[in-house]
Motif scaffolding. Structure first.
Motif, PDB file in Angstrom:
ATOM      1  N   ALA A 158     -21.983 -46.059 -45.456  1.00  0.00           N
ATOM      2  CA  ALA A 158     -22.893 -44.966 -45.112  1.00  0.00           C
ATOM      3  C   ALA A 158     -22.286 -44.068 -44.044  1.00  0.00           C
ATOM      4  CB  ALA A 158     -24.232 -45.525 -44.618  1.00  0.00           C
ATOM      5  N   LEU A 159     -21.294 -44.582 -43.314  1.00  0.00           N
ATOM      6  CA  LEU A 159     -20.651 -43.794 -42.270  1.00  0.00           C
ATOM      7  C   LEU A 159     -19.481 -42.974 -42.794  1.00  0.00           C
ATOM      8  CD1 LEU A 159     -20.618 -46.358 -39.347  1.00  0.00           C
ATOM      9  CD2 LEU A 159     -22.216 -44.491 -39.748  1.00  0.00           C
ATOM     10  N   ALA A 160     -18.679 -43.592 -43.653  1.00  0.00           N
ATOM     11  CA  ALA A 160     -17.507 -42.902 -44.200  1.00  0.00           C
ATOM     12  C   ALA A 160     -17.060 -43.632 -45.461  1.00  0.00           C
ATOM     13  CB  ALA A 160     -16.374 -42.885 -43.184  1.00  0.00           C
ATOM     14  N   PRO A 161     -16.588 -42.892 -46.453  1.00  0.00           N
ATOM     15  CA  PRO A 161     -16.165 -43.520 -47.710  1.00  0.00           C
ATOM     16  C   PRO A 161     -15.086 -44.596 -47.535  1.00  0.00           C
ATOM     17  CG  PRO A 161     -16.300 -41.146 -47.972  1.00  0.00           C
ATOM     18  CD  PRO A 161     -16.506 -41.435 -46.510  1.00  0.00           C
ATOM     19  N   ALA A 162     -14.261 -44.463 -46.521  1.00  0.00           N
ATOM     20  CA  ALA A 162     -13.208 -45.464 -46.295  1.00  0.00           C
ATOM     21  C   ALA A 162     -13.772 -46.852 -46.007  1.00  0.00           C
ATOM     22  CB  ALA A 162     -12.303 -45.019 -45.142  1.00  0.00           C
ATOM     23  N   TRP A 163     -15.034 -46.911 -45.594  1.00  0.00           N
ATOM     24  CA  TRP A 163     -15.675 -48.190 -45.278  1.00  0.00           C
ATOM     25  C   TRP A 163     -16.508 -48.725 -46.444  1.00  0.00           C
ATOM     26  CZ3 TRP A 163     -14.516 -51.270 -41.377  1.00  0.00           C
ATOM     27  CH2 TRP A 163     -13.891 -50.727 -40.262  1.00  0.00           C
ATOM     28  N   ASP A 164     -16.439 -48.116 -47.607  1.00  0.00           N
ATOM     29  CA  ASP A 164     -17.198 -48.614 -48.760  1.00  0.00           C
ATOM     30  C   ASP A 164     -16.903 -50.088 -48.996  1.00  0.00           C
ATOM     31  OD1 ASP A 164     -18.612 -46.372 -49.360  1.00  0.00           O
ATOM     32  OD2 ASP A 164     -17.256 -45.672 -50.930  1.00  0.00           O
ATOM     33  N   GLY A 165     -17.947 -50.863 -49.178  1.00  0.00           N
ATOM     34  CA  GLY A 165     -17.798 -52.292 -49.436  1.00  0.00           C
ATOM     35  C   GLY A 165     -17.855 -53.145 -48.185  1.00  0.00           C
ATOM     36  N   TRP A 166     -17.621 -52.562 -47.023  1.00  0.00           N
ATOM     37  CA  TRP A 166     -17.724 -53.285 -45.758  1.00  0.00           C
ATOM     38  C   TRP A 166     -19.175 -53.216 -45.291  1.00  0.00           C
ATOM     39  CZ3 TRP A 166     -13.777 -55.804 -43.183  1.00  0.00           C
ATOM     40  CH2 TRP A 166     -12.498 -55.618 -43.688  1.00  0.00           C
ATOM     41  N   ARG A 167     -19.659 -54.306 -44.678  1.00  0.00           N
ATOM     42  CA  ARG A 167     -21.024 -54.297 -44.179  1.00  0.00           C
ATOM     43  C   ARG A 167     -21.141 -55.185 -42.952  1.00  0.00           C
ATOM     44  NH1 ARG A 167     -23.616 -58.978 -45.871  1.00  0.00           N
ATOM     45  NH2 ARG A 167     -22.474 -60.100 -47.477  1.00  0.00           N
ATOM     46  N   ILE A 168     -22.164 -54.933 -42.185  1.00  0.00           N
ATOM     47  CA  ILE A 168     -22.480 -55.749 -41.016  1.00  0.00           C
ATOM     48  C   ILE A 168     -23.727 -56.538 -41.361  1.00  0.00           C
ATOM     49  CG2 ILE A 168     -23.225 -55.711 -38.617  1.00  0.00           C
ATOM     50  CD1 ILE A 168     -21.655 -53.085 -38.324  1.00  0.00           C
ATOM     51  N   ASP A 169     -23.647 -57.827 -41.157  1.00  0.00           N
ATOM     52  CA  ASP A 169     -24.792 -58.691 -41.419  1.00  0.00           C
ATOM     53  C   ASP A 169     -24.843 -59.725 -40.307  1.00  0.00           C
ATOM     54  OD1 ASP A 169     -26.933 -60.023 -42.475  1.00  0.00           O
ATOM     55  OD2 ASP A 169     -25.867 -60.842 -44.197  1.00  0.00           O
ATOM     56  N   GLY A 170     -25.874 -59.653 -39.505  1.00  0.00           N
ATOM     57  CA  GLY A 170     -25.987 -60.573 -38.376  1.00  0.00           C
ATOM     58  C   GLY A 170     -24.871 -60.331 -37.388  1.00  0.00           C
ATOM     59  N   ASP A 171     -24.127 -61.377 -37.081  1.00  0.00           N
ATOM     60  CA  ASP A 171     -23.047 -61.260 -36.103  1.00  0.00           C
ATOM     61  C   ASP A 171     -21.676 -61.145 -36.757  1.00  0.00           C
ATOM     62  OD1 ASP A 171     -22.743 -63.802 -37.113  1.00  0.00           O
ATOM     63  OD2 ASP A 171     -22.401 -64.759 -35.170  1.00  0.00           O
ATOM     64  N   ALA A 172     -21.643 -60.732 -38.021  1.00  0.00           N
ATOM     65  CA  ALA A 172     -20.367 -60.695 -38.730  1.00  0.00           C
ATOM     66  C   ALA A 172     -20.121 -59.358 -39.418  1.00  0.00           C
ATOM     67  CB  ALA A 172     -20.300 -61.818 -39.766  1.00  0.00           C
ATOM     68  N   LEU A 173     -18.852 -59.015 -39.493  1.00  0.00           N
ATOM     69  CA  LEU A 173     -18.378 -57.887 -40.283  1.00  0.00           C
ATOM     70  C   LEU A 173     -17.846 -58.490 -41.578  1.00  0.00           C
ATOM     71  CD1 LEU A 173     -17.437 -54.909 -40.601  1.00  0.00           C
ATOM     72  CD2 LEU A 173     -15.318 -55.591 -39.448  1.00  0.00           C
ATOM     73  N   TRP A 174     -18.395 -58.057 -42.715  1.00  0.00           N
ATOM     74  CA  TRP A 174     -18.037 -58.619 -44.015  1.00  0.00           C
ATOM     75  C   TRP A 174     -17.140 -57.660 -44.776  1.00  0.00           C
ATOM     76  CZ3 TRP A 174     -19.397 -63.442 -45.803  1.00  0.00           C
ATOM     77  CH2 TRP A 174     -20.286 -64.155 -44.994  1.00  0.00           C
ATOM     78  N   SER A 175     -16.039 -58.189 -45.305  1.00  0.00           N
ATOM     79  CA  SER A 175     -15.105 -57.387 -46.082  1.00  0.00           C
ATOM     80  C   SER A 175     -15.608 -57.270 -47.516  1.00  0.00           C
ATOM     81  CB  SER A 175     -13.724 -58.039 -46.078  1.00  0.00           C
ATOM     82  OG  SER A 175     -13.707 -59.182 -46.926  1.00  0.00           O
ATOM     83  N   PRO A 176     -15.076 -56.307 -48.269  1.00  0.00           N
ATOM     84  CA  PRO A 176     -15.465 -56.193 -49.683  1.00  0.00           C
ATOM     85  C   PRO A 176     -15.148 -57.462 -50.483  1.00  0.00           C
ATOM     86  CG  PRO A 176     -14.318 -54.218 -48.974  1.00  0.00           C
ATOM     87  CD  PRO A 176     -14.208 -55.227 -47.860  1.00  0.00           C
ATOM     88  N   GLU A 177     -14.163 -58.230 -50.008  1.00  0.00           N
ATOM     89  CA  GLU A 177     -13.786 -59.467 -50.696  1.00  0.00           C
ATOM     90  C   GLU A 177     -14.668 -60.648 -50.326  1.00  0.00           C
ATOM     91  OE1 GLU A 177     -10.768 -56.544 -50.247  1.00  0.00           O
ATOM     92  OE2 GLU A 177     -11.615 -57.766 -48.643  1.00  0.00           O
TER      93      GLU A 177
END
Length: 111
Positions: free
Chosen positions: A62-81
């Motif tokens: 939602a911030l920038a297309p380069a971050w598509d697939g990345w998300r923040i959930d709780g205390d973690a940064l999750w990769s597209p993989e």
């Protein structure tokens, strides 16, 4: 030109469980500004919508297309993989990159 309706903004704000006061604090604006957005009396900046989407979904895309697939959930940064990176695990990342860069510069061309 992009435009979010007053109802759309209000729905997004409420889906984040934010009162006008907490939304104002989160977005760095006055409560009156949030009130004007809620009532459709002032155009909602795209940056405010993006930040609320990030808060609601944890979707960094939602911030920038380069971050598509990345998300923040709780205390973690999750990769597209599907890999989770927690604060303590990424605190050293800048140092690692700097060390790799220094190693590469020092050993560039040496095999």
């Amino acid at each position: 030109m992009w435009l979010v309706s007053a109802e759309g903004f209000r729905e997004l704000r409420l889906s984040c469980l934010l009162s006008r006061r907490t939304a104002a604090a989160f977005l760095g604006v006055s409560v009156d500004t949030v009130r004007r957005w809620d009532r459709g009396r002032q155009r909602v900046p795209w940056a405010a919508v993006r930040l609320l989407r990030l808060k609601r979904l944890g979707d960094l895309g939602a911030l920038a297309p380069a971050w598509d697939g990345w998300r923040i959930d709780g205390d973690a940064l999750w990769s597209p993989e599907g890999f989770a990176y927690r604060v303590g695990e990424v605190a050293w990342w800048g140092l690692l990159v700097a060390q790799a860069r220094a190693f590469r510069e020092r050993h560039d061309g040496v095999r």
